[in-house]
Design an enzyme around this catalytic site. Structure first.
Site, mmCIF file in Angstrom:
data_model
loop_
_atom_site.group_PDB
_atom_site.id
_atom_site.type_symbol
_atom_site.label_atom_id
_atom_site.label_comp_id
_atom_site.label_asym_id
_atom_site.label_seq_id
_atom_site.Cartn_x
_atom_site.Cartn_y
_atom_site.Cartn_z
ATOM 1 N N HIS A 17 -5.223 2.934 -10.418
ATOM 2 C CA HIS A 17 -6.442 3.727 -10.189
ATOM 3 C C HIS A 17 -6.859 4.441 -11.486
ATOM 4 O O HIS A 17 -8.037 4.486 -11.823
ATOM 5 C CB HIS A 17 -6.203 4.821 -9.136
ATOM 6 C CG HIS A 17 -5.950 4.337 -7.742
ATOM 7 N ND1 HIS A 17 -4.905 4.803 -6.972
ATOM 8 C CD2 HIS A 17 -6.623 3.455 -6.952
ATOM 9 C CE1 HIS A 17 -4.946 4.234 -5.781
ATOM 10 N NE2 HIS A 17 -5.963 3.406 -5.742
ATOM 11 N N LYS A 41 -4.337 11.902 8.957
ATOM 12 C CA LYS A 41 -3.443 11.462 10.036
ATOM 13 C C LYS A 41 -2.460 10.412 9.555
ATOM 14 O O LYS A 41 -1.272 10.506 9.797
ATOM 15 C CB LYS A 41 -4.278 10.910 11.196
ATOM 16 C CG LYS A 41 -4.649 11.996 12.190
ATOM 17 C CD LYS A 41 -5.368 11.428 13.405
ATOM 18 C CE LYS A 41 -6.661 12.168 13.624
ATOM 19 N NZ LYS A 41 -7.850 11.368 13.717
ATOM 20 N N ARG A 90 -7.825 -6.368 -7.690
ATOM 21 C CA ARG A 90 -6.519 -6.735 -8.250
ATOM 22 C C ARG A 90 -6.270 -8.225 -8.160
ATOM 23 O O ARG A 90 -5.822 -8.854 -9.095
ATOM 24 C CB ARG A 90 -5.402 -5.983 -7.506
ATOM 25 C CG ARG A 90 -5.380 -4.504 -7.776
ATOM 26 C CD ARG A 90 -4.501 -3.788 -6.820
ATOM 27 N NE ARG A 90 -4.964 -4.021 -5.456
ATOM 28 C CZ ARG A 90 -4.479 -3.428 -4.383
ATOM 29 N NH1 ARG A 90 -3.498 -2.576 -4.506
ATOM 30 N NH2 ARG A 90 -4.965 -3.685 -3.189
ATOM 31 N N SER A 128 -0.979 2.004 -3.559
ATOM 32 C CA SER A 128 -0.438 3.269 -3.036
ATOM 33 C C SER A 128 0.588 2.983 -1.943
ATOM 34 O O SER A 128 1.583 3.693 -1.814
ATOM 35 C CB SER A 128 -1.569 4.129 -2.468
ATOM 36 O OG SER A 128 -2.504 4.425 -3.460
#
Ligand code: PNS
Length: 164
Positions: A17, A41, A90, A128
């Site tokens: 990122h 959440k 990517r 991530s």
């Protein structure tokens, strides 16, 4: 002034990122990094934490601003007077989802275009999700995130395992 917007979950921000942010910032007067406020959440980090981490990581790039947003991206982009959405690609596996999102956003607002930057080869496998997966099992995440972010991630998993 030309403003572009780079949206994402950034849970947490990776070296991939950051590479896109650095490169995208060079192509525009102002780059808004827009953190999706998804109610935290399913996120490891709250939106406030994700914004703070991004602010720390981009403090040396003067034309980058970190914001959070709810709801539709194109509506937030229009509020910011941004006509360009930046997304990183990517691998080919990203393309189908990204194309669908770009087409949807274009139908929703014809004045906003999506520009894709190809991820640097050395980060083309970083996500991530894998950062969290590796950290959860105590693996070394230093290739995927900066030392500062690695600290935040490891703290989360220490807290999680202590509270069990
Ligand atoms: O980092 P991510 O999770 O791949 O980012 C996805 C993001 C935040 C860009 C996307 O989920 C989004 O724009 N959400 C806001 C809701 C929206 O506008 N959806 C319509 C596009 S399909």
């Amino acid at each position: 002034m030309h403003t572009a917007i780079y949206p994402g979950s950034f849970d947490p921000v990776t070296r991939g990122h950051l590479d896109i942010i650095e490169r995208a910032a060079k192509t525009t007067d102002k780059l808004i990094v827009a953190v999706l406020n998804n109610g935290a959440k399913n996120s490891l980090f709250s939106v406030e934490e994700r914004v703070k981490m991004l602010e720390e990581e981009t403090k040396d790039i003067p034309n980058v601003e970190i914001r959070s947003f709810n709801g539709l991206l194109v509506e937030f982009a229009a509020q910011c007077d941004a006509h360009v959405i930046i997304r990183g690609l990517r691998a080919i596996t990203d393309f189908e989802y990204e194309l669908q999102m770009a087409q949807t956003n274009r139908v929703l607002n014809h004045n906003i275009d999506t520009l894709f930057l190809t991820a640097d080869l050395k980060y083309s496998y970083v996500s991530s999700s894998t950062v969290k997966e590796v950290a959860r099992f105590g693996g070394d995440i230093s290739s995927f995130v900066t030392p500062n972010i690695a600290n935040y991630v490891m703290k989360k998993f220490t807290i999680h395992s202590e509270s069990k």
